[in-house]
Motif scaffolding. Structure first.
Motif, PDB file in Angstrom:
ATOM      1  N   ARG A  88      11.720   4.466  18.988  1.00 59.20           N
ATOM      2  CA  ARG A  88      13.086   4.301  18.467  1.00 59.20           C
ATOM      3  C   ARG A  88      13.977   3.686  19.548  1.00 59.20           C
ATOM      4  NH1 ARG A  88      15.790   9.357  15.357  1.00 59.20           N
ATOM      5  NH2 ARG A  88      13.862   9.164  14.150  1.00 59.20           N
ATOM      6  N   SER A  92      18.615   5.022  17.344  1.00 64.75           N
ATOM      7  CA  SER A  92      19.211   6.361  17.442  1.00 64.75           C
ATOM      8  C   SER A  92      20.579   6.440  16.777  1.00 64.75           C
ATOM      9  CB  SER A  92      19.368   6.763  18.916  1.00 64.75           C
ATOM     10  OG  SER A  92      18.106   6.981  19.491  1.00 64.75           O
ATOM     11  N   TYR A  99      19.265  12.587  23.307  1.00 62.98           N
ATOM     12  CA  TYR A  99      18.153  12.933  22.408  1.00 62.98           C
ATOM     13  C   TYR A  99      16.844  13.041  23.187  1.00 62.98           C
ATOM     14  CZ  TYR A  99      20.412  12.214  17.786  1.00 62.98           C
ATOM     15  OH  TYR A  99      21.177  12.329  16.651  1.00 62.98           O
ATOM     16  N   ARG A 100      16.615  12.058  24.073  1.00 65.59           N
ATOM     17  CA  ARG A 100      15.346  12.047  24.816  1.00 65.59           C
ATOM     18  C   ARG A 100      15.221  13.258  25.734  1.00 65.59           C
ATOM     19  NH1 ARG A 100      12.343   8.445  23.436  1.00 65.59           N
ATOM     20  NH2 ARG A 100      12.743   6.231  23.138  1.00 65.59           N
ATOM     21  N   ASP A 109       9.668  15.454  21.889  1.00 69.56           N
ATOM     22  CA  ASP A 109       8.874  14.690  20.920  1.00 69.56           C
ATOM     23  C   ASP A 109       9.720  13.629  20.207  1.00 69.56           C
ATOM     24  OD1 ASP A 109      10.464  16.507  19.692  1.00 69.56           O
ATOM     25  OD2 ASP A 109       9.010  17.097  18.143  1.00 69.56           O
ATOM     26  N   TYR A 110      10.841  13.249  20.808  1.00 73.73           N
ATOM     27  CA  TYR A 110      11.713  12.241  20.173  1.00 73.73           C
ATOM     28  C   TYR A 110      10.919  10.951  19.952  1.00 73.73           C
ATOM     29  CZ  TYR A 110      16.042   9.796  19.072  1.00 73.73           C
ATOM     30  OH  TYR A 110      17.045   9.096  18.419  1.00 73.73           O
ATOM     31  N   HIS A 126      21.342   8.350  22.865  1.00 72.21           N
ATOM     32  CA  HIS A 126      19.886   8.108  22.972  1.00 72.21           C
ATOM     33  C   HIS A 126      19.296   8.883  24.145  1.00 72.21           C
ATOM     34  CE1 HIS A 126      16.293   5.695  22.166  1.00 72.21           C
ATOM     35  NE2 HIS A 126      16.181   5.500  23.467  1.00 72.21           N
ATOM     36  N   PHE A 174      14.896  16.523  23.183  1.00 73.37           N
ATOM     37  CA  PHE A 174      13.754  16.626  22.277  1.00 73.37           C
ATOM     38  C   PHE A 174      12.563  15.871  22.891  1.00 73.37           C
ATOM     39  CE2 PHE A 174      17.563  16.785  19.560  1.00 73.37           C
ATOM     40  CZ  PHE A 174      17.353  17.986  18.903  1.00 73.37           C
ATOM     41  N   HIS A 196      15.913  11.662  10.754  1.00 79.85           N
ATOM     42  CA  HIS A 196      14.838  10.761  10.316  1.00 79.85           C
ATOM     43  C   HIS A 196      15.292   9.997   9.086  1.00 79.85           C
ATOM     44  CE1 HIS A 196      11.754  12.265  13.051  1.00 79.85           C
ATOM     45  NE2 HIS A 196      12.197  13.490  12.797  1.00 79.85           N
ATOM     46  N   VAL A 210      16.565  16.243  15.213  1.00 80.71           N
ATOM     47  CA  VAL A 210      16.243  14.811  15.261  1.00 80.71           C
ATOM     48  C   VAL A 210      16.405  14.253  13.850  1.00 80.71           C
ATOM     49  CG1 VAL A 210      14.446  13.105  15.693  1.00 80.71           C
ATOM     50  CG2 VAL A 210      14.630  15.129  17.158  1.00 80.71           C
TER      51      VAL A 210
END
Ligand code: NDP
Length: 254
Positions: free
Chosen positions: A246, A190, A235-236, A241-242, A232, A239, A182, A180
């Protein structure tokens, strides 16, 4: 419109293709990078794929630009410099700096369609600026559209480069995994690299005040907004804990 049937036809073609491309990409993620998958025909390794796709944008633009009667005017030269600032990097530097996955490849069909688009787009923008852009004269240097377009281009370019820099930092040479991201624009969306790209070409369209620039911006929207949505979602799913707040590509909105 310029009155040149080839030029005007290609320009209309790009504008007409944009909604079709967006509709397709909303349903099917383009199969390269994290969305790479089988079933899309032969592929070529990621680095040469980038060079083959992006080189026509730099070289084709230069060839058409230099053949135009307005090529030595200051405003066209500034626009030429912005274009090359982006595309020399994208075609000849970025592919060697990106932390590409060993064994990763891009389908030949994507490379060919990307190169073809870049050739047409380079032709439309370069020819407009150095042949048809009679308004890009000395007075245009102080026009608010030109000046605000330059500022937007600079902001977008900076965001795109900074975001790509953060992504590069997620892998050591030889690594192939995903993390992820940051910091920077990733605090809000994203895909800040795509957002930066869109702001930059929006600025270019404003600074050149051209239908060719607008067509490129619209086509980039059609290409990058669906891809950002696919990223996006990916990612979701991957992960849990994304960062929940965001957004996809427009801070606070989408
Ligand atoms: P991505 O954001 O998908 O990937 C950029 C690079 O970062 C790739 O090398 C990718 O590896 C790596 N990467 C991405 N996310 C992660 C992560 N979470 N962890 C580790 N590594 C990661 O961008 P694209 O490849 O689609 O595009 C690259 C550039 O080209 C962007 O700046 C984009 O704006 C521009 N572009 C412009 C277009 C236009 O229409 N104007 C069209 C397409 C791209 P991997 O490839 O292995 O996933």
């Amino acid at each position: 419109m310029t009155g040149d049937p080839l030029y005007d036809g290609l320009l209309i073609g790009v504008l007409a293709c944009a909604p079709i491309v967006a509709a397709v990409l909303l349903c099917v993620a383009a199969p390269y990078g994290r969305h790479e998958r089988r079933g899309w025909g032969p592929g070529i390794p990621t680095r040469p794929a980038w060079i083959l796709m992006e080189a026509p944008a730099s070289l084709g633009f230069a060839a058409w630009y230099l053949g135009g009667p307005l090529a030595l005017r200051p405003v066209p030269l500034v626009l030429f410099a912005l274009w090359q600032l982006h595309y020399v990097d994208r075609a000849f530097i970025y592919p060697f700096r990106a932390r590409v996955r060993h064994g990763g490849s891009t389908p030949l069909a994507i490379v060919i369609s990307g190169a073809a688009f870049n050739l047409v787009n380079g032709y439309l923008n370069a020819t407009f600026i150095s042949t048809h852009g009679a308004h890009l004269d000395a007075a245009w240097q102080t026009d608010p559209r030109f000046l605000s377009g330059l500022v937007l281009f600079g902001l977008g370019y900076g965001l795109n480069r900074h975001s790509d820099h953060i992504l590069r930092g997620l892998r050591r040479p030889g690594e192939a995994g995903y993390e992820v991201p940051h910091g920077g624009g990733f605090r809000f969306v994203s895909c800040p690299n795509y957002l930066g790209e869109l702001i930059a070409w929006g600025g270019f369209a404003l600074a050149s005040w051209s239908l060719a620039g607008l067509a490129f911006f619209v086509f980039s929207l059609a290409n990058l907004v669906p891809r950002a949505a696919s990223h996006h979602r990916w990612y979701r799913q991957r992960f849990p804990d994304y960062p929940p707040r965001r957004k996809i590509i427009i801070p606070g909105l989408y």
